[in-house]
Write an enzyme that holds these catalytic residues in place. Structure first.
Site, PDB file in Angstrom:
ATOM      1  CG  HIS A 132      45.377  68.492  -6.996  1.00 45.93           C
ATOM      2  ND1 HIS A 132      45.055  69.331  -6.027  1.00 45.93           N
ATOM      3  CD2 HIS A 132      44.912  67.250  -6.314  1.00 45.93           C
ATOM      4  CE1 HIS A 132      44.763  68.912  -5.012  1.00 45.93           C
ATOM      5  NE2 HIS A 132      44.470  67.587  -5.051  1.00 45.93           N
ATOM      6  CB  VAL A 263      64.679  53.650   4.001  1.00 48.39           C
ATOM      7  CG1 VAL A 263      65.925  53.994   4.507  1.00 48.39           C
ATOM      8  CG2 VAL A 263      64.797  52.799   2.558  1.00 48.39           C
ATOM      9  CG  HIS A 520      52.902  73.558  -4.190  1.00 49.32           C
ATOM     10  ND1 HIS A 520      52.392  74.539  -4.579  1.00 49.32           N
ATOM     11  CD2 HIS A 520      52.378  72.459  -4.530  1.00 49.32           C
ATOM     12  CE1 HIS A 520      51.391  74.277  -5.522  1.00 49.32           C
ATOM     13  NE2 HIS A 520      51.483  72.931  -5.409  1.00 49.32           N
TER      14      HIS A 520
HETATM   15  C1  LIG Z   1      47.517  66.456  -3.161  1.00 55.12           C
HETATM   16  C2  LIG Z   1      48.601  67.221  -3.783  1.00 55.12           C
HETATM   17  C3  LIG Z   1      48.415  67.932  -5.021  1.00 55.12           C
HETATM   18  C4  LIG Z   1      49.257  68.475  -5.675  1.00 55.12           C
HETATM   19  N1  LIG Z   1      49.175  68.886  -6.789  1.00 55.12           N
HETATM   20  C5  LIG Z   1      50.177  69.328  -7.576  1.00 55.12           C
HETATM   21  C6  LIG Z   1      49.811  69.919  -8.770  1.00 55.12           C
HETATM   22  O1  LIG Z   1      48.819  70.097  -9.381  1.00 55.12           O
HETATM   23  N2  LIG Z   1      50.918  70.400  -9.516  1.00 55.12           N
HETATM   24  C7  LIG Z   1      52.159  70.311  -9.194  1.00 55.12           C
HETATM   25  O2  LIG Z   1      52.858  70.583  -9.900  1.00 55.12           O
HETATM   26  N3  LIG Z   1      52.370  69.731  -7.895  1.00 55.12           N
HETATM   27  C8  LIG Z   1      51.418  69.303  -7.312  1.00 55.12           C
HETATM   28  N4  LIG Z   1      51.665  68.790  -5.965  1.00 55.12           N
HETATM   29  C9  LIG Z   1      53.434  68.759  -5.528  1.00 55.12           C
HETATM   30  C10 LIG Z   1      54.076  67.584  -6.103  1.00 55.12           C
HETATM   31  O3  LIG Z   1      53.279  66.433  -6.439  1.00 55.12           O
HETATM   32  C11 LIG Z   1      55.083  67.555  -5.196  1.00 55.12           C
HETATM   33  O4  LIG Z   1      55.829  68.573  -4.883  1.00 55.12           O
HETATM   34  C12 LIG Z   1      56.255  66.295  -5.881  1.00 55.12           C
HETATM   35  O5  LIG Z   1      55.484  65.113  -6.224  1.00 55.12           O
HETATM   36  C13 LIG Z   1      57.188  66.016  -4.625  1.00 55.12           C
HETATM   37  O6  LIG Z   1      58.104  65.044  -5.234  1.00 55.12           O
HETATM   38  P1  LIG Z   1      59.189  64.469  -4.490  1.00 55.12           P
HETATM   39  O7  LIG Z   1      60.019  63.329  -5.139  1.00 55.12           O
HETATM   40  O8  LIG Z   1      59.890  65.386  -3.505  1.00 55.12           O
HETATM   41  O9  LIG Z   1      58.323  63.438  -3.063  1.00 55.12           O
HETATM   42  P2  LIG Z   1      57.299  62.470  -3.493  1.00 55.12           P
HETATM   43  O10 LIG Z   1      56.640  62.622  -4.682  1.00 55.12           O
HETATM   44  O11 LIG Z   1      56.119  62.690  -2.375  1.00 55.12           O
HETATM   45  O12 LIG Z   1      58.087  61.080  -3.349  1.00 55.12           O
HETATM   46  C14 LIG Z   1      58.510  60.500  -1.987  1.00 55.12           C
HETATM   47  C15 LIG Z   1      58.367  58.989  -2.085  1.00 55.12           C
HETATM   48  O13 LIG Z   1      59.449  58.571  -1.079  1.00 55.12           O
HETATM   49  C16 LIG Z   1      58.638  57.617  -0.637  1.00 55.12           C
HETATM   50  N5  LIG Z   1      59.221  57.516   0.935  1.00 55.12           N
HETATM   51  C17 LIG Z   1      58.991  58.195   2.019  1.00 55.12           C
HETATM   52  N6  LIG Z   1      59.760  57.771   3.006  1.00 55.12           N
HETATM   53  C18 LIG Z   1      60.367  56.758   2.785  1.00 55.12           C
HETATM   54  C19 LIG Z   1      61.166  55.815   3.510  1.00 55.12           C
HETATM   55  N7  LIG Z   1      61.699  56.247   4.642  1.00 55.12           N
HETATM   56  N8  LIG Z   1      61.306  54.487   2.782  1.00 55.12           N
HETATM   57  C20 LIG Z   1      60.977  54.321   1.499  1.00 55.12           C
HETATM   58  N9  LIG Z   1      60.134  55.132   0.671  1.00 55.12           N
HETATM   59  C21 LIG Z   1      59.752  56.387   1.336  1.00 55.12           C
HETATM   60  C22 LIG Z   1      57.226  57.973  -0.391  1.00 55.12           C
HETATM   61  O14 LIG Z   1      56.288  56.914  -0.285  1.00 55.12           O
HETATM   62  C23 LIG Z   1      56.889  58.696  -1.856  1.00 55.12           C
HETATM   63  O15 LIG Z   1      56.791  57.605  -2.754  1.00 55.12           O
HETATM   64  C24 LIG Z   1      50.598  68.125  -5.335  1.00 55.12           C
HETATM   65  C25 LIG Z   1      50.886  67.324  -4.170  1.00 55.12           C
HETATM   66  C26 LIG Z   1      49.983  66.691  -3.496  1.00 55.12           C
HETATM   67  C27 LIG Z   1      50.431  65.887  -2.151  1.00 55.12           C
END
Ligand SMILES: Cc1cc2nc3c(=O)[nH]c(=O)nc-3n(C[C@H](O)[C@H](O)[C@H](O)COP(=O)(O)OP(=O)(O)OC[C@H]3O[C@@H](n4cnc5c(N)ncnc54)[C@H](O)[C@@H]3O)c2cc1C
Length: 581
Positions: A132, A263, A520
């Protein structure tokens, strides 16, 4: 309009988007799929191209000597992810893992279903492709607590500022001409802009009248107060990690991105060294990819702990109950944290004007507040994201039933409140809740979702802190603006709350009815216990976790900026360890 009609409308639009997706209108932007064959070897394997994985892949592939292979379960983000005003249409689609919480007998008990939807992005960019847009770094204390938890001062706020700067390309003349400009970057990959509409200003004044400060730049370390937020929107386009960090480097020859590939296991040899990953490709073939140097797990706060546990890294008893041989007995999945949302609604002045929606902007005018219950404290207890609607009951219904999934009786009341009125729709969370949840395996099948226990309100003090925070927030109804327009807090008619004999009891009951997630999810493989301060998995060589799960504690406010800074620093740590070899 009722909830059913609102949701049916959303489904029709989603169906239209699905047809558009087939045209792959934005595919030119993304790195092409480079499928690897069985036993192919890369220097680095990055699991997941989400917020963190995209950044790590970008930074590691800056060095042309090394091959970087990214394995992502999802595909290209479609057109609708790019357009800021459409975020409500992205969850519960093929771009979402569509996780739900377990019924713990407490969470979401007063909804139609006794679980919460826990959307998480499944596409290049991961959750940043469906999030968002709020770009809020959090309070310095949050990061200083990371430094304490890891015993490593390089994680302190002060020491992370260069990484925040490195990632950003801020476009905001006001901030860039202010003293706080030194906290911002103008050359980074991720474009940032700030709320520019005037409508929130009267609210900032109202909260100021109640003793809250108006903050010029919350991302410069002074967080207590109300402010116009920054967004990960630039040139009218979503700044997902895919848009910011992968699209510009899509032609790097040493970068291999394998899409639509899951994976399923990390291969760890008898010397406790991670040597490769097993995966299932888009056509269902099982292959193994080998890593010469390191494997970086960036699969997000639910899938990273799941993958570690499937690979023998996790709580011994839990793994053994599934017949999984234990490689490293660690508290994986045990420290799960999230900002539980409580939705508050205020009905304000009568109006027949409806705001015209600009697709390139955040859908409605918005402001954010960080408040403290203890007025002598210098860091926040609660955070409120506030959205302003004018004579737009349908938009409120979409927020209520599609972005959040509140009970249809509540959404009907919110719809009625929005007809011919300005409405303030507020999402209030504790910045640093005490409650902890858990992520557990459901089975040994990698395609099964993990079991997710939110643990919301499991620390009883949290409920009291929610009530105190709400009482502090709703004091704004005493301000001149609110009283002048006859503003009302909406006290929903909850049958279960009729026995509440005083206002605290009512708000306690209210919190239980109006709880949801703010998405989050974090801290499930934290530094300090599961990881060391260089994000290495304790007891296993050549394996790191770099994503929201690695945080020792939540940061106050939305956490994407915190994940970005964590990934920027992680990439630097990995590169430095490389140059020491
Ligand atoms: C609806 C929503 C609204 C949000 N709004 C905000 C906001 O306004 N501001 C803000 O700061 N944060 C917001 N957040 C939170 C923020 O987007 C997340 O905390 C952040 O993107 C997490 O990053 P990450 O790298 O930990 O995981 P992710 O960005 O979720 O990345 C994980 C990736 O790994 C991939 N994956 C998972 N398992 C496997 C596997 N076994 N094999 C291969 N690929 C895999 C997934 O498909 C994904 O692409 C929001 C989240 C959501 C869901």
């Amino acid at each position: 309009m009722d909830v059913g009609t609102a949701l049916a409308g959303v489904q029709v639009v989603k169906g239209a988007f699905l047809l558009l997706t087939a045209l792959a209108l934005t595919s030119y932007k993304w790195p092409v799929d480079k499928p690897l064959s069985d036993s192919a070897t890369c220097d680095y394997i990055v699991i997941g191209a989400g917020t963190a994985g995209s950044i790590v892949a970008n930074r590691l592939s800056e060095d042309p000597r090394f091959t970087v292979c990214v394995i992502e379960a999802g595909g290209d983000p479609p057109l609708e992810t790019e357009i800021p005003s459409l975020f409500a249409y992205l969850p519960k689609t093929y771009m979402d893992w569509n996780f739900t919480s377990e019924d713990d007998g407490y969470t979401a008990q007063y909804r139609q279903q006794t679980y919460l939807d826990l959307p998480q992005g499944k596409a290049l960019g991961g959750s940043s492709s469906i999030h968002h847009f709020y770009h809020i770094r959090g309070d310095p204390k949050d990061y200083d607590d990371w430094a304490t938890a890891t015993g490593d001062d390089s994680w302190s706020w002060q020491n992370l500022i260069p990484y925040f700067i490195k990632s950003e390309r801020l476009e905001d003349p006001y901030i860039l001409n202010s003293q706080s400009s030194t906290y911002h970057g103008t050359n980074g990959y991720m474009g940032i802009t700030r709320e520019s509409r005037d409508l929130p200003l009267k609210y900032l004044e109202a909260f100021k009248e109640m003793g809250h400060k108006i903050i010029e730049n919350v991302n410069a370390g002074d967080t207590l107060g109300f402010f116009l937020p920054m967004f990960t929107i630039f040139g009218g386009v979503r700044q997902s990690s895919a848009e910011s960090f992968l699209s510009p480097i899509k032609n790097r020859e040493n970068l291999f991105i394998m899409k639509n590939t899951l994976v399923t296991k990390i291969v760890i040899d008898e010397n406790l060294q991670a040597t490769g990953v097993e995966c299932k490709t888009s056509d269902g073939t099982s292959i193994t990819i080998l890593a010469q140097k390191e494997i970086i797990v960036s699969a997000g706060a639910f899938n990273s702990p799941k993958l570690l546990m499937l690979s023998g890294i996790g709580p011994k008893e839990h793994l053994e109950s599934f017949g999984i041989s234990v490689v490293s007995d660690l508290p994986v999945g045990e420290n799960s944290q999230d900002h539980m949302a409580v939705i508050l609604v205020h009905q304000l002045e009568e109006t027949n004007d409806t705001l015209t929606s600009d697709p390139s902007q955040f859908p409605v005018p918005t402001f954010v507040g960080f408040g403290a219950i203890n007025k002598t404290q210098s860091y926040p207890d609660y955070v409120t994201l506030n959205l302003i609607s004018r004579n737009s009951p349908a938009a409120l219904m979409q927020l209520c039933s599609s972005v959040f999934s509140l009970h249809e009786n509540i959404c009907a009341q919110i719809y009625a409140a929005g007809e011919g009125r300005e409405v303030l729709f507020s999402v209030l969370s504790l910045g640093r809740p005490l409650s902890r949840g858990q992520v557990r395996l459901q089975s040994t099948n990698p395609e099964d979702p993990p079991k997710i226990y939110t643990g919301f309100l499991s620390a009883t003090l949290d409920l009291q802190n929610y009530v105190d925070s709400i009482l502090d927030f709703v004091r704004v109804t005493e301000s001149s603006y609110f009283t002048g327009v006859g503003a009302q807090t909406i006290y929903f008619d909850f049958p279960n709350c009729s026995s509440a004999t005083n206002i605290r009891d009512y708000w306690e009951c209210y919190v239980l009815h109006m709880m949801d997630t703010t998405f989050h999810y974090s801290a499930t493989c934290p530094m300090g216990t599961v990881l060391d301060s260089s994000l290495k998995v304790v007891g296993v060589n050549k394996l790191r976790v770099v994503d929201a799960s690695a945080m020792p504690n939540l940061t106050s406010g939305n956490i994407n900026a915190a994940v970005v800074v964590l990934a920027e620093k992680a990439a630097d740590i990995i590169k430095r360890s490389q140059s020491c070899e």
